[in-house]
Design a protein around this motif. Structure first.
Motif, mmCIF file in Angstrom:
data_model
loop_
_atom_site.group_PDB
_atom_site.id
_atom_site.type_symbol
_atom_site.label_atom_id
_atom_site.label_comp_id
_atom_site.label_asym_id
_atom_site.label_seq_id
_atom_site.Cartn_x
_atom_site.Cartn_y
_atom_site.Cartn_z
ATOM 1 N N HIS A 249 0.762 -1.241 0.122
ATOM 2 C CA HIS A 249 0.108 0.164 -0.078
ATOM 3 C C HIS A 249 0.849 1.160 -0.080
ATOM 4 C CE1 HIS A 249 -3.452 -2.582 0.245
ATOM 5 N NE2 HIS A 249 -2.783 -3.194 1.416
ATOM 6 N N CYS A 259 -7.793 0.736 -4.422
ATOM 7 C CA CYS A 259 -7.352 -0.498 -3.683
ATOM 8 C C CYS A 259 -8.402 -0.856 -2.763
ATOM 9 C CB CYS A 259 -6.159 0.259 -3.007
ATOM 10 S SG CYS A 259 -5.284 -1.516 -2.023
ATOM 11 N N CYS A 261 -7.976 -1.579 0.171
ATOM 12 C CA CYS A 261 -7.810 -1.075 1.430
ATOM 13 C C CYS A 261 -8.685 0.247 1.546
ATOM 14 C CB CYS A 261 -6.645 -0.714 1.690
ATOM 15 S SG CYS A 261 -5.875 0.782 0.822
ATOM 16 N N ARG A 263 -8.142 3.060 -0.156
ATOM 17 C CA ARG A 263 -7.607 4.355 -0.649
ATOM 18 C C ARG A 263 -7.272 4.242 -2.165
ATOM 19 N NH1 ARG A 263 -2.573 4.321 3.310
ATOM 20 N NH2 ARG A 263 -2.877 2.094 2.981
ATOM 21 N N CYS A 266 -2.511 2.864 -4.404
ATOM 22 C CA CYS A 266 -1.549 1.821 -3.631
ATOM 23 C C CYS A 266 -0.725 1.021 -4.762
ATOM 24 C CB CYS A 266 -2.390 0.959 -2.819
ATOM 25 S SG CYS A 266 -3.214 1.655 -1.331
#
Ligand SMILES: [Zn+2]
Length: 396
Positions: A249, A259, A261, A263, A266
């Protein structure tokens, strides 16, 4: 004849911190320099002649080393200087590598050379995959391990893996979290199960069987998972809960790739094999989202394919450069498909990443990379603590 499987141990040996004792030092010296006479082992290890003799006798009895005939040595009076070398005829290590598209089953000798490997497609759910592995490993061994003793099973995948607990903490490329690898398999396969992260397994393989030396090593793996491993003085940096090396990341400047995650931009989401292959399809370079198709197009002179490959490497370099600034490695090893198939791009990446064209080198294992990575946690445990095999039932 069926392969010899070691008796199951109630609690398999946990991989602990790297430690060197006399037998391990002798075995590592023979691995690095063998065939080697005992006198040379004494000067290499700085152990006493008596200690080297004792450890050599143990290792010979366990089938880990042997005394190859020396054709250059004429028979002469007095004590012959019989060299020792790694015995690759008795023991083997088994491994399973779990990647996004498929599983790789492998068998290697004690020098990390691949004896057999097979692939099968990967199911979606971790429980299903581990059930299949439990069924397929004994079949794979029956096909390929006849006459060998199997020292253990390595289970390797990308992402964050805790080898001590035997748990996959997180692999965002697979979408798996908290999967108890060792617990799921050790009863079924009746072997010690050694679990490790992919980048770290490959760094261990470079330390054992490659030519990276004892300086600061940074190993980068870029596939569908993107991970790093850092070693210094031959020992891997573990970090809290074995979490060191998580570079998935890191931010890629300019990337807006979403991503999982939450965000954007990444590194793993931006440069993953499947992301690059999807770009290639969207750009009309290839028909199916398959990285080997893109590599094939680049190799046969498709300028847009080559350009996309270069873009991937440039994005990796831009995201990872700050890591190099911090740790200042002596050597950077890259395991990545573009530079494996288009090696002339490696100096470009190296220059972009380090300023020098020869600083980044390709991994030592070529197309055997996944097969070696799978088995190396078993081999690493043997070279870390060879006498430990006796308590695991290996000396027989
Ligand atoms: Zn992310």
């Amino acid at each position: 004849m069926l392969p010899t499987l070691f008796a199951p141990t109630p609690v398999p040996r946990e991989p602990g911190p790297d430690r060197t004792d006399g037998a391990a030092a002798v075995l590592r010296t023979v691995l690095d320099r063998g065939p080697l006479a005992r006198t040379a082992i004494v000067s290499e290890t700085r152990l006493s002649a008596a200690a080297v003799s004792r450890h050599a006798a143990d290792l010979l009895a366990m089938g880990l080393v042997w005394q190859p005939p020396d054709p250059g040595q004429q028979p002469r009076p007095g004590r012959p200087r019989i060299p020792l070398d790694i015995d690759t005829s008795h023991h083997v290590a088994a491994g399973v590598h779990i990647a996004v598209p498929r599983l790789t089953f492998s068998l290697t000798d004690l020098r990390g050379r691949v004896i057999a490997s097979e692939h099968m497609p990967r199911a979606e759910h971790p429980g299903t995959v581990l059930d299949e592995v439990a069924v397929q490993v004994p079949r794979f061994l029956r096909r390929h391990a006849n006459g060998f003793s199997v020292l253990g099973l390595g289970l390797v995948t990308g992402g964050w893996v805790d080898p001590e607990k035997g748990v996959l903490v997180e692999n965002t490329a697979l979408g798996w979290r908290d999967v108890p690898f060792r617990r799921a398999l050790r009863q079924a396969v009746r072997l010690p199960v050694h679990v490790e992260g992919h980048a770290r397994a490959l760094a261990r393989a470079e330390l054992l069987f490659g030519t990276v030396g004892d300086g600061v090593l940074l190993h980068l793996f870029v596939g569908n998972a993107v991970d790093a491993a850092i070693a210094t003085g031959g020992t891997l940096l573990r970090g809290r809960r074995h979490g060191a090396g998580g570079i998935a990341h890191l931010a890629v400047p300019g990337s807006t790739q979403p991503c999982p995650c939450g965000r954007t931009g990444c590194l793993q989401a931006t440069v993953a094999d499947r992301t690059i292959a999807a770009h290639a399809v969207a750009d009309g370079i290839i028909a199916q989202p398959d990285l080997p198709l893109l590599l094939q197009a680049a190799r046969t002179g498709d300028a847009r394919a080559l350009d996309l490959c270069r873009t991937r490497l440039r994005m990796v370099a831009r995201a990872v450069r700050p890591v190099l600034d911090v740790i200042q490695p002596d050597v950077v090893v890259l395991t990545e498909a573009v530079t494996l198939h288009l090696p002339h791009l490696l100096p470009e990446l190296s220059r972009e990443l380090t300023g020098a064209a020869d600083m980044v080198r390709a991994g030592s294992f070529g197309t055997d990379t996944l097969a070696v990575a799978a088995a190396v946690p078993v081999l690493a445990s043997v070279y870390r603590d060879p006498l430990g095999l006796r308590t695991a039932g290996a000396a027989g």
